[in-house]
Design an enzyme around this catalytic site. Structure first.
Site, PDB file in Angstrom:
ATOM      1  N   GLY A  20      -1.230  -1.038   8.186  1.00  0.00           N
ATOM      2  CA  GLY A  20      -1.878  -0.315   9.100  1.00  0.00           C
ATOM      3  C   GLY A  20      -3.039   0.569   9.094  1.00  0.00           C
ATOM      4  O   GLY A  20      -3.213   0.555   7.605  1.00  0.00           O
ATOM      5  N   HIS A  23      -9.322  -0.454   8.036  1.00  0.00           N
ATOM      6  CA  HIS A  23     -10.476   0.570   7.084  1.00  0.00           C
ATOM      7  C   HIS A  23     -10.643  -0.657   6.779  1.00  0.00           C
ATOM      8  O   HIS A  23     -10.818  -1.283   6.384  1.00  0.00           O
ATOM      9  CB  HIS A  23      -9.984   1.651   6.355  1.00  0.00           C
ATOM     10  CG  HIS A  23      -9.427   1.604   6.005  1.00  0.00           C
ATOM     11  ND1 HIS A  23      -9.735   0.793   5.016  1.00  0.00           N
ATOM     12  CD2 HIS A  23      -7.942   2.253   5.448  1.00  0.00           C
ATOM     13  CE1 HIS A  23      -8.693   1.280   3.472  1.00  0.00           C
ATOM     14  NE2 HIS A  23      -8.053   2.223   4.572  1.00  0.00           N
ATOM     15  N   HIS A  26      -9.416  -2.694   4.166  1.00  0.00           N
ATOM     16  CA  HIS A  26      -8.704  -3.678   4.172  1.00  0.00           C
ATOM     17  C   HIS A  26      -9.707  -5.235   4.954  1.00  0.00           C
ATOM     18  O   HIS A  26      -9.315  -6.124   4.538  1.00  0.00           O
ATOM     19  CB  HIS A  26      -8.085  -2.711   5.598  1.00  0.00           C
ATOM     20  CG  HIS A  26      -6.398  -1.623   5.481  1.00  0.00           C
ATOM     21  ND1 HIS A  26      -6.898  -0.412   5.631  1.00  0.00           N
ATOM     22  CD2 HIS A  26      -5.645  -2.266   4.073  1.00  0.00           C
ATOM     23  CE1 HIS A  26      -5.653  -0.330   5.712  1.00  0.00           C
ATOM     24  NE2 HIS A  26      -4.891  -0.736   4.384  1.00  0.00           N
ATOM     25  N   GLN A  50       8.901   2.031  -0.382  1.00  0.00           N
ATOM     26  CA  GLN A  50       8.472   2.137  -1.035  1.00  0.00           C
ATOM     27  C   GLN A  50       7.676   3.772  -1.123  1.00  0.00           C
ATOM     28  O   GLN A  50       7.250   4.027  -1.357  1.00  0.00           O
ATOM     29  CB  GLN A  50       6.824   1.288  -1.713  1.00  0.00           C
ATOM     30  CG  GLN A  50       6.212   1.649   0.328  1.00  0.00           C
ATOM     31  CD  GLN A  50       5.016   0.942   0.188  1.00  0.00           C
ATOM     32  OE1 GLN A  50       5.358  -0.686   0.091  1.00  0.00           O
ATOM     33  NE2 GLN A  50       3.607   0.416  -0.233  1.00  0.00           N
ATOM     34  N   LYS A 138      -8.220  -0.681  -5.411  1.00  0.00           N
ATOM     35  CA  LYS A 138      -8.161   0.549  -5.115  1.00  0.00           C
ATOM     36  C   LYS A 138      -6.698   0.950  -5.946  1.00  0.00           C
ATOM     37  O   LYS A 138      -6.764   1.994  -6.797  1.00  0.00           O
ATOM     38  CB  LYS A 138      -8.077   0.934  -3.704  1.00  0.00           C
ATOM     39  CG  LYS A 138      -7.572   1.938  -3.024  1.00  0.00           C
ATOM     40  CD  LYS A 138      -8.153   3.423  -2.930  1.00  0.00           C
ATOM     41  CE  LYS A 138      -7.553   4.090  -2.867  1.00  0.00           C
ATOM     42  NZ  LYS A 138      -6.285   4.151  -2.441  1.00  0.00           N
TER      43      LYS A 138
HETATM   44  P1  AMP Z   1      -1.942  -0.201   2.229  1.00  0.00           P
HETATM   45  O1  AMP Z   1      -2.328  -0.092   3.530  1.00  0.00           O
HETATM   46  O2  AMP Z   1      -2.479   0.889   2.150  1.00  0.00           O
HETATM   47  O3  AMP Z   1      -1.094  -0.917   1.781  1.00  0.00           O
HETATM   48  O4  AMP Z   1      -3.402  -1.392   1.809  1.00  0.00           O
HETATM   49  C1  AMP Z   1      -3.144  -2.632   2.396  1.00  0.00           C
HETATM   50  C2  AMP Z   1      -3.966  -3.546   1.089  1.00  0.00           C
HETATM   51  O5  AMP Z   1      -5.630  -3.010   0.714  1.00  0.00           O
HETATM   52  C3  AMP Z   1      -3.514  -3.080  -0.222  1.00  0.00           C
HETATM   53  O6  AMP Z   1      -4.084  -4.290  -1.347  1.00  0.00           O
HETATM   54  C4  AMP Z   1      -5.088  -2.008  -1.240  1.00  0.00           C
HETATM   55  O7  AMP Z   1      -4.866  -1.976  -2.218  1.00  0.00           O
HETATM   56  C5  AMP Z   1      -5.918  -2.248  -0.365  1.00  0.00           C
HETATM   57  N1  AMP Z   1      -7.075  -1.329   0.185  1.00  0.00           N
HETATM   58  C6  AMP Z   1      -7.387  -0.348   0.362  1.00  0.00           C
HETATM   59  N2  AMP Z   1      -7.497   0.529   0.657  1.00  0.00           N
HETATM   60  C7  AMP Z   1      -8.862  -0.079  -0.252  1.00  0.00           C
HETATM   61  C8  AMP Z   1     -10.425   0.442  -0.481  1.00  0.00           C
HETATM   62  N3  AMP Z   1     -10.750   0.953  -0.063  1.00  0.00           N
HETATM   63  N4  AMP Z   1     -10.931  -0.762  -1.070  1.00  0.00           N
HETATM   64  C9  AMP Z   1     -10.561  -2.316  -1.765  1.00  0.00           C
HETATM   65  N5  AMP Z   1      -8.848  -2.493  -0.631  1.00  0.00           N
HETATM   66  C10 AMP Z   1      -7.950  -1.319  -0.395  1.00  0.00           C
END
Ligand code: AMP
Length: 271
Positions: A20, A23, A26, A50, A138
């Site tokens: 969540g 941005h 995502h 995690q 990322k």
């Molecule tokens: P998170 O919500 O941080 O667990 O991220 C969910 C997914 O979004 C994961 O696969 C991240 O690698 C991806 N993600 C987060 N930030 C970025 C970004 N700046 N560019 C591309 N993918 C992203």
């Protein structure tokens, strides 16, 4: 039900797991899923297993209404927002432990982190039952770990890794950038600068990794607010440490700036 019906009609189901605070990073994954699939599911779950003790599980942003709005606007078919009690109704005693790949980089400084990530992704893959799941470059180590878990456990889902989305300054977009002041955000641009410098050195023919990481550390040290956790160049597939640049490498950085822990990486492949 939705996924079962879609698959029984031969429609391709895409899945984007997230924590969540959505941005543009995502959104790039969601857009890829919407483009490539007929039915898209997004999960929003801040996964407690995690996070380590003292990490930001409690204060992690949870703007659910805004997230649902983004999903709606992107054309997502279903959003799965389980509670921790739904995901872990009893004490969890079954874990997915991906060895070796989790010993370096973030795995070295966040013990148990990838065990939590792999376990929740395996659970989410089983619950959602999608054909394809989308991850971001990322979190490079996460993508490598999940790809290996899916291969080793014969989980029937394809993993697609999408490029890192950056701000104009080069800073990788992250939910944790919200923790930074404007000044700290400026300092954080040194992370990508150090990675770009690494790419330039490799492309110019430098092969000694010690020389490259020393330079990267110098760049990061320009901001006293930056505390370096690691600056590493590893084999892009095995994630094992190297002495010399050979084949496809992953250059990865983790730092602390104020209350935020930030990570970024690039892949350099010299043929
Ligand atoms: P998170 O919500 O941080 O667990 O991220 C969910 C997914 O979004 C994961 O696969 C991240 O690698 C991806 N993600 C987060 N930030 C970025 C970004 N700046 N560019 C591309 N993918 C992203």
């Amino acid at each position: 039900m939705l996924v079962k019906a879609a698959r029984s009609e031969g429609r391709k189901v895409g899945f984007v797991p997230t924590m969540g605070a959505l941005h543009v990073g995502h959104i790039s994954l969601i857009e890829a899923a919407v483009t490539e699939c007929d039915c898209v599911v997004v999960s929003i779950f801040v996964n407690p297993t995690q996070f380590g003790p003292g990490e930001d599980f409690e204060k992690y942003p949870r703007p659910l209404e805004a997230d649902l709005d983004i999903c709606r606007k992107c054309g997502v078919d279903a959003v799965f927002v389980p509670t921790p009690e739904q995901m872990y109704p009893t004490e969890n005693i079954t874990w997915v432990n991906v060895e070796k790949l989790t010993e370096t980089l973030c795995g070295a400084s966040r013990p148990g982190h990838f065990r939590g990530v792999a376990t929740v992704c395996a659970k989410l893959f089983n619950i959602v039952g999608a054909d394809v799941a989308y991850f971001g470059q990322k979190d490079a180590q996460q993508a490598v770990v999940i790809k290996r878990m899916v291969a080793d456990l014969n989980i029937p889902v394809d993993i697609v890794v999408c490029p890192t989305v950056r701000e104009e300054s080069g800073l990788a977009v992250s939910s944790r950038n919200k923790y930074l002041t404007e000044e700290q955000k400026k300092d954080a641009t040194l992370i990508y600068k150090s990675l770009q410098n690494c790419r330039e050195m490799i492309e110019a023919g430098t092969t000694d990794i010690g020389t490259i990481t020393t330079d990267m550390r110098k760049i990061l040290s320009q901001a006293p607010s930056i505390q370096i956790e690691y600056v590493s160049i590893v084999d892009a597939e095995s994630l094992q440490k190297l002495d010399k640049i050979i084949g496809k490498v992953l250059a990865a950085v983790a730092v602390r700036i104020g209350p935020a822990r930030l990570i970024d990486n690039i892949v350099v492949d010299i043929k």
